[in-house]
Design a protein around this motif. Sequence first.
Motif, PDB file in Angstrom:
ATOM      1  N   LEU A 143       0.825  -1.202   0.000  1.00 60.64           N
ATOM      2  CA  LEU A 143       0.000   0.000   0.000  1.00 60.64           C
ATOM      3  C   LEU A 143       0.862   1.257   0.000  1.00 60.64           C
ATOM      4  CD1 LEU A 143      -2.945   0.908   0.099  1.00 60.64           C
ATOM      5  CD2 LEU A 143      -2.808   0.837   2.588  1.00 60.64           C
ATOM      6  N   VAL A 144       1.872   1.276   0.848  1.00 58.33           N
ATOM      7  CA  VAL A 144       2.766   2.427   0.911  1.00 58.33           C
ATOM      8  C   VAL A 144       3.487   2.628  -0.420  1.00 58.33           C
ATOM      9  CG1 VAL A 144       4.855   3.344   1.995  1.00 58.33           C
ATOM     10  CG2 VAL A 144       3.085   2.312   3.398  1.00 58.33           C
ATOM     11  N   ALA A 145       3.891   1.523  -1.039  1.00 58.05           N
ATOM     12  CA  ALA A 145       4.603   1.607  -2.315  1.00 58.05           C
ATOM     13  C   ALA A 145       3.787   2.333  -3.367  1.00 58.05           C
ATOM     14  CB  ALA A 145       4.965   0.202  -2.806  1.00 58.05           C
ATOM     15  N   GLU A 146       2.466   2.147  -3.368  1.00 58.46           N
ATOM     16  CA  GLU A 146       1.627   2.816  -4.352  1.00 58.46           C
ATOM     17  C   GLU A 146       1.637   4.332  -4.155  1.00 58.46           C
ATOM     18  OE1 GLU A 146       0.642   1.470  -6.878  1.00 58.46           O
ATOM     19  OE2 GLU A 146       0.769  -0.649  -6.379  1.00 58.46           O
ATOM     20  N   PHE A 147       1.679   4.764  -2.905  1.00 58.47           N
ATOM     21  CA  PHE A 147       1.748   6.202  -2.651  1.00 58.47           C
ATOM     22  C   PHE A 147       3.064   6.783  -3.157  1.00 58.47           C
ATOM     23  CE2 PHE A 147      -1.725   5.289   0.225  1.00 58.47           C
ATOM     24  CZ  PHE A 147      -2.496   6.447   0.147  1.00 58.47           C
ATOM     25  N   PHE A 148       4.155   6.050  -2.962  1.00 62.88           N
ATOM     26  CA  PHE A 148       5.445   6.522  -3.463  1.00 62.88           C
ATOM     27  C   PHE A 148       5.449   6.577  -4.986  1.00 62.88           C
ATOM     28  CE2 PHE A 148       7.170   5.714   0.790  1.00 62.88           C
ATOM     29  CZ  PHE A 148       8.074   6.753   0.904  1.00 62.88           C
ATOM     30  N   ARG A 149       4.883   5.565  -5.632  1.00 64.20           N
ATOM     31  CA  ARG A 149       4.847   5.568  -7.096  1.00 64.20           C
ATOM     32  C   ARG A 149       4.004   6.733  -7.609  1.00 64.20           C
ATOM     33  NH1 ARG A 149       4.299  -0.273  -6.260  1.00 64.20           N
ATOM     34  NH2 ARG A 149       6.296  -1.255  -6.779  1.00 64.20           N
ATOM     35  N   GLN A 150       2.911   7.005  -6.944  1.00 61.54           N
ATOM     36  CA  GLN A 150       2.058   8.118  -7.346  1.00 61.54           C
ATOM     37  C   GLN A 150       2.838   9.432  -7.297  1.00 61.54           C
ATOM     38  OE1 GLN A 150      -0.907   9.364  -4.586  1.00 61.54           O
ATOM     39  NE2 GLN A 150      -2.304  10.108  -6.160  1.00 61.54           N
ATOM     40  N   ALA A 151       3.726   9.550  -6.325  1.00 64.70           N
ATOM     41  CA  ALA A 151       4.506  10.773  -6.157  1.00 64.70           C
ATOM     42  C   ALA A 151       5.743  10.802  -7.054  1.00 64.70           C
ATOM     43  CB  ALA A 151       4.935  10.921  -4.692  1.00 64.70           C
ATOM     44  N   GLY A 152       5.929   9.786  -7.899  1.00 61.02           N
ATOM     45  CA  GLY A 152       7.034   9.799  -8.844  1.00 61.02           C
ATOM     46  C   GLY A 152       8.313   9.154  -8.376  1.00 61.02           C
ATOM     47  N   TRP A 153       8.249   8.393  -7.304  1.00 59.41           N
ATOM     48  CA  TRP A 153       9.444   7.712  -6.805  1.00 59.41           C
ATOM     49  C   TRP A 153       9.613   6.361  -7.510  1.00 59.41           C
ATOM     50  CZ3 TRP A 153      12.556   8.708  -2.181  1.00 59.41           C
ATOM     51  CH2 TRP A 153      12.303   9.974  -1.622  1.00 59.41           C
ATOM     52  N   THR A 154      10.864   5.944  -7.655  1.00 62.12           N
ATOM     53  CA  THR A 154      11.155   4.583  -8.079  1.00 62.12           C
ATOM     54  C   THR A 154      11.168   3.711  -6.838  1.00 62.12           C
ATOM     55  OG1 THR A 154      12.482   5.317  -9.954  1.00 62.12           O
ATOM     56  CG2 THR A 154      12.849   3.075  -9.181  1.00 62.12           C
ATOM     57  N   VAL A 155      10.348   2.671  -6.826  1.00 62.80           N
ATOM     58  CA  VAL A 155      10.166   1.853  -5.627  1.00 62.80           C
ATOM     59  C   VAL A 155      10.755   0.462  -5.829  1.00 62.80           C
ATOM     60  CG1 VAL A 155       8.493   0.863  -4.027  1.00 62.80           C
ATOM     61  CG2 VAL A 155       8.056   3.110  -5.058  1.00 62.80           C
ATOM     62  N   TRP A 156      11.607   0.074  -4.900  1.00 66.28           N
ATOM     63  CA  TRP A 156      12.074  -1.311  -4.803  1.00 66.28           C
ATOM     64  C   TRP A 156      11.401  -1.907  -3.574  1.00 66.28           C
ATOM     65  CZ3 TRP A 156      16.954  -3.806  -6.741  1.00 66.28           C
ATOM     66  CH2 TRP A 156      17.413  -3.189  -7.914  1.00 66.28           C
ATOM     67  N   SER A 157      10.897  -3.124  -3.698  1.00 66.42           N
ATOM     68  CA  SER A 157      10.273  -3.779  -2.555  1.00 66.42           C
ATOM     69  C   SER A 157      10.747  -5.221  -2.492  1.00 66.42           C
ATOM     70  CB  SER A 157       8.747  -3.733  -2.679  1.00 66.42           C
ATOM     71  OG  SER A 157       8.139  -4.303  -1.544  1.00 66.42           O
ATOM     72  N   GLU A 158      11.235  -5.620  -1.329  1.00 64.39           N
ATOM     73  CA  GLU A 158      11.718  -6.982  -1.116  1.00 64.39           C
ATOM     74  C   GLU A 158      10.961  -7.554   0.075  1.00 64.39           C
ATOM     75  OE1 GLU A 158      13.800  -8.657  -2.976  1.00 64.39           O
ATOM     76  OE2 GLU A 158      14.209  -6.986  -4.326  1.00 64.39           O
ATOM     77  N   PRO A 159       9.761  -8.132  -0.159  1.00 73.22           N
ATOM     78  CA  PRO A 159       8.894  -8.540   0.949  1.00 73.22           C
ATOM     79  C   PRO A 159       9.523  -9.499   1.951  1.00 73.22           C
ATOM     80  CG  PRO A 159       7.718  -8.611  -1.140  1.00 73.22           C
ATOM     81  CD  PRO A 159       9.159  -8.381  -1.462  1.00 73.22           C
ATOM     82  N   LEU A 160      10.309 -10.481   1.485  1.00 79.23           N
ATOM     83  CA  LEU A 160      10.837 -11.490   2.410  1.00 79.23           C
ATOM     84  C   LEU A 160      12.347 -11.653   2.272  1.00 79.23           C
ATOM     85  CD1 LEU A 160       8.017 -14.182   2.034  1.00 79.23           C
ATOM     86  CD2 LEU A 160       8.315 -12.527   3.886  1.00 79.23           C
ATOM     87  N   ALA A 161      13.038 -10.577   1.997  1.00 76.13           N
ATOM     88  CA  ALA A 161      14.488 -10.655   1.836  1.00 76.13           C
ATOM     89  C   ALA A 161      15.153 -10.997   3.173  1.00 76.13           C
ATOM     90  CB  ALA A 161      15.024  -9.328   1.318  1.00 76.13           C
ATOM     91  N   SER A 162      16.173 -11.853   3.115  1.00 77.05           N
ATOM     92  CA  SER A 162      16.943 -12.161   4.319  1.00 77.05           C
ATOM     93  C   SER A 162      17.851 -10.980   4.631  1.00 77.05           C
ATOM     94  CB  SER A 162      17.778 -13.421   4.101  1.00 77.05           C
ATOM     95  OG  SER A 162      18.803 -13.168   3.140  1.00 77.05           O
ATOM     96  N   SER A 163      18.443 -11.016   5.814  1.00 75.03           N
ATOM     97  CA  SER A 163      19.338  -9.931   6.212  1.00 75.03           C
ATOM     98  C   SER A 163      20.508  -9.797   5.239  1.00 75.03           C
ATOM     99  CB  SER A 163      19.852 -10.177   7.631  1.00 75.03           C
ATOM    100  OG  SER A 163      20.720  -9.139   8.037  1.00 75.03           O
ATOM    101  N   ASN A 164      21.085 -10.941   4.848  1.00 75.45           N
ATOM    102  CA  ASN A 164      22.205 -10.901   3.912  1.00 75.45           C
ATOM    103  C   ASN A 164      21.771 -10.407   2.532  1.00 75.45           C
ATOM    104  OD1 ASN A 164      24.075 -11.795   5.802  1.00 75.45           O
ATOM    105  ND2 ASN A 164      23.775 -13.956   5.285  1.00 75.45           N
ATOM    106  N   ASP A 165      20.563 -10.807   2.103  1.00 74.24           N
ATOM    107  CA  ASP A 165      20.036 -10.321   0.828  1.00 74.24           C
ATOM    108  C   ASP A 165      19.901  -8.805   0.858  1.00 74.24           C
ATOM    109  OD1 ASP A 165      19.881 -12.869  -0.216  1.00 74.24           O
ATOM    110  OD2 ASP A 165      17.761 -13.131   0.302  1.00 74.24           O
ATOM    111  N   LEU A 166      19.401  -8.305   1.974  1.00 72.43           N
ATOM    112  CA  LEU A 166      19.200  -6.861   2.115  1.00 72.43           C
ATOM    113  C   LEU A 166      20.526  -6.116   2.012  1.00 72.43           C
ATOM    114  CD1 LEU A 166      17.462  -4.406   2.750  1.00 72.43           C
ATOM    115  CD2 LEU A 166      17.661  -4.980   5.186  1.00 72.43           C
TER     116      LEU A 166
END
Length: 253
Positions: A143-166
Motif C-alpha cells: 500500500l505504501v509503495a503505491e503512494f510513493f509511485r504516485q509521487a514519482g518515486w522509483t520503488v524497490w520492494s523486497e517482501p521477504l528478503a533475508s538480512s544478507n540479501d538486504l
Amino acid sequence: MLTSTIEQEIVPRLVLAHNAAPKPDAVPVGDLIGDEDVATLARHATSRDPNAALAFVQSVRDRGVPLEGVLLHLLAPAARRLGDLWTEDLCDFADVTMGVWRLQQVLHELGGTFQDGLAQQEHSRRVLLVPAPGEQHTFGLVLVAEFFRQAGWTVWSEPLASSNDLIGIVRSEWFSVIGFSLSCDSRLESLAASIRRVRRASRNQAVGIMVGGQAFAQKPDLVAMVGADATAGDGRQAVYQAESLLSMRRSGD
C-alpha cells in the motif's frame, strides 16, 4: 492479535517525524465514503464472487472519490472491519485470510492507474521498502509503495528478503530512503541491528532510514532507539516525510 495485525498491515506506519504534517485531501471523502461502504466492501471481499470487491470499489471511484481516498478511507477500514468480524466470531480465520487477499488484489488492480501522468522519475528519488527481520506482514508495504509511485518515486520492494540479501541490495543499488515495517515490538533489537548494518553497507552514506508499525505510532521515541530518522502515520505521510528528508539531505550537501 489478528485485529491488530490486520490494522498494522493495512494502515501503514512507515516512518519519519511523528508530528508529520500530511497534505489535505484534494477532495473531501467524508461525504463520499461512509461506514456502510466499508461494511459492504468487507462483505464482498469474503463472498463467493471473486470479482465483487473490485466491482464495488470501482463503483465508489465512479462517485469521484480520489485514489488516495479509496486507499485510506475504504481499503484500510475494510481490512480492520474483517479483523473485528473475526473477533466477534462473525467470520472465521479463513474468511479473513481470503478477504485480505482479495483486498490486495483490488490494490494491485488500482495500482496501474497510479502510473498515469507521472513526472519523469529522478535517479535520487529511489526508495527501498522491506519488512523488519522476521516480519511476515507485507500488505502494508504494498500500500505504501503505491503512494510513493504516485509521487514519482522509483520503488524497490523486497517482501521477504533475508538480512544478507538486504545488505547485498544496498551495496549494489543506490537509494535515498529505506523504509522498514514492523508489526510488534518484540523484534526491535534485531531491527536496530539491521539498520546499523544497512547504514554501514549502503552505497548512499547519507541514506534516510524510515520505520513504521504500531509500536512506533504509540511510542515515537523508539524511532531514535532503533537508529531510524523518523516515522509517519500512513502512506501519504510517509511520502511527505521522505520528501522532507530528501530535501534536508540535499540542503546539507
